[in-house]
Write an enzyme that holds these catalytic residues in place. Sequence first.
Site, PDB file in Angstrom:
ATOM      1  N   CYS C 194       0.949  -1.307  -0.168  1.00  0.00           N
ATOM      2  CA  CYS C 194      -0.006  -0.026   0.131  1.00  0.00           C
ATOM      3  C   CYS C 194       1.032   1.208   0.056  1.00  0.00           C
ATOM      4  CB  CYS C 194      -0.974   0.226   1.108  1.00  0.00           C
ATOM      5  SG  CYS C 194      -1.802  -1.473   1.556  1.00  0.00           S
ATOM      6  N   HIS C 198       1.198   4.872  -1.960  1.00  0.00           N
ATOM      7  CA  HIS C 198       0.594   5.982  -1.390  1.00  0.00           C
ATOM      8  C   HIS C 198       1.413   6.744  -0.232  1.00  0.00           C
ATOM      9  CE1 HIS C 198      -3.002   5.232  -3.444  1.00  0.00           C
ATOM     10  NE2 HIS C 198      -2.962   4.047  -3.003  1.00  0.00           N
ATOM     11  N   ARG C 237     -12.803  -1.336  -1.767  1.00  0.00           N
ATOM     12  CA  ARG C 237     -11.618  -0.726  -2.463  1.00  0.00           C
ATOM     13  C   ARG C 237     -10.140  -1.419  -1.936  1.00  0.00           C
ATOM     14  NH1 ARG C 237      -8.574   0.641  -5.655  1.00  0.00           N
ATOM     15  NH2 ARG C 237      -7.946   2.591  -6.127  1.00  0.00           N
ATOM     16  N   CYS C 241      -7.199  -2.758  -4.549  1.00  0.00           N
ATOM     17  CA  CYS C 241      -5.890  -2.474  -4.795  1.00  0.00           C
ATOM     18  C   CYS C 241      -5.030  -3.902  -4.421  1.00  0.00           C
ATOM     19  CB  CYS C 241      -5.651  -1.772  -3.319  1.00  0.00           C
ATOM     20  SG  CYS C 241      -6.124   0.070  -3.537  1.00  0.00           S
TER      21      CYS C 241
END
Lengths: 149, 103, 280, 118
Positions: C194, C198, C237, C241
């Site tokens: 992740c 991000h 979501r 991802c």
Amino acid sequence: MNRRQWINTMAVLGATVATLASPLRVLASLRDGFKATTLEGALAEVLHGLPVEESDRIRFKIPDIAENGAVVPVTVSTDIAGVTAISIVIANNPNPLTSRFELSADVLADVSTRVKMGESSMVHVYIETRTKIYTTAKEVKVTIGGCGG
Amino acid sequence: MAAKVKMRGKIKAGIAEVKTLMPHPMETGTRRDADGALIPAHHIETVTCYKNGKQVIVAHWGPAVSKNPFFSFKVKDSVPGDVIKVSWVDNRGERSSGELVLK
Amino acid sequence: MTGRLLVLPVAWCGAMFVALVGGEVQADPEADRAAFRDFYAQRFPDVPLSEHMNGVYAIDANARSQWLELEDFPLYEIAVDEGAELFEVPFADGAGYTDCFGGAGVRQNYPYFDQDSASVVTLELAINQCREAHTEAPLAYDSRDLVTLVSHIAFESRGAVIDVATPATTAELSAYSAGKRFYQSRRGQLNFACGSCHVQLAGNRLRAEILSASLGHVSHWPVYRLKWQEIGSLHKRFQECISQVGAVAFALQSEEYRNLEYFLTYMSNGLRWNGPATRK
Amino acid sequence: MKIFMHDIMHLFVMAGFIAIVAACSPGGVSDQSSALVEAGVEITPLEMAENMYQKSQDLGFAWRATAELIEASKVSQQAGDMDAAQSQIRRAMALAEASIAQAEQEAVDWQTRPPFGP
């Protein structure tokens, strides 16, 4: 009001009444326009023989790069007098004619909606008056969303 | 029964800006479901808008208007108390409408 | 049959990895949160931290203008209306959601770590616990009913401050660390965590997309995602991802995702709840 | 003193970790399977691949492509295309192995990434 203005007003009113009063006649042919799969086929129903002129008096708001082709916000407005209809035509869509708004004298020539775009395309706007059609166009790039958000 | 049209509007200098949102799938007829079968076309064809019962604008749509369509327009000479009505009919003959009293 | 013989050592290996790494963690959530905020403050010096609750629209002007246009009459309002109606429907025993929650504006009470069950309770779990306490069947985690209820609750809670209690007990720290570990572990064939997108790449383009900051990632759900053409949950979501990097996604409301939500929500403490939202 | 204890802990953890890595390495799995074969228990390549995939899933690091290849190999087998099935199983095993290696790597590396440093 001079004679010419009066004639124009009457002509606009006449066209408006004709459009709004006989929706069935208009609709039958218009539905063919929505089914047309080519730009030419779609335009035949939108232009119906009137002269077409490029115009910079149309405010056409649509993103240069669409966030997502499924929902592309569009606003069309103009200060051209006597507008009877506004059509939005997306050249590369499977059915280019997307929407057609028929206006009475009680509304401004100012509409917004959201449209689908299958791919990057020229988007044309046709503003119809009784005697002439004014047009402008913009290119819209459509990127397919990936890791967005 | 199809969901009601959601509406809001405000008057500025005598012009009412009316915004509408119409819950509707707007299926193009070209999409396929999980089993590969074509999902039949299902979309709004005509939206008719009235002010105090008088037709003021008509929208004709194909399937390329986005799902849950948004449509806004501006009505001249509007005063508080005017009633705006919006009604649609789709390619299956289903209908819905919404009404808004301008403030 | 023969397959089973191998599963045992295999499962044992998995368990040992978790046990070992679990023992190695020395979590300091407050220091983590400070580091998280500082990182984005330095990466995006022109963006007020609170603005990250609007995701990529805090940093991409073109995307922001289209988003604002959609906000003019947002598509999630349909879900909010549906959820508001469902919220008022009484259960068979005559009770209702209000008997469990008091009112609808309770988004800010979740997620929290529940000592009794020793696990993270999300709003979705709490809704189903409420239903079950009143002999109603729980809602499927991917059902429209659940996502519209959450949409209504989120809408009624707009503006409330995100304020997850700092994990302090061993059990809380363990859930928090599991969430943090999940966030920082590279997964899938693309070998992305992740945080790869991000944190490390936040603000950069990945193909045509500008990558958002994780600060505020949890604040605005459920989201009407244009790509989905419908409203969906935070965990949906998460699944997307994980799937996008080529890994096998976990179940909605799985322990993995609840821990991740717990970690991410704590990271966003101090920002405000602003769901539902529209995203591309 | 505290630091010293921590270092000892760390050494212990690392030693344990290496042992686990060895036990969980694909070679380890193969050894076990050949032992099973010698003991007269037959394990098909497909079952091998499925076991490895299961292991990656237990670790929380399964890859979609591994599952897809395993499913595709079953379809190929049913269609009698053994060459395709074999190559799909080989690729599934290779991917499962890579995903298990990823899990092992990440068991340590996740703690070293920004914004949280050691």
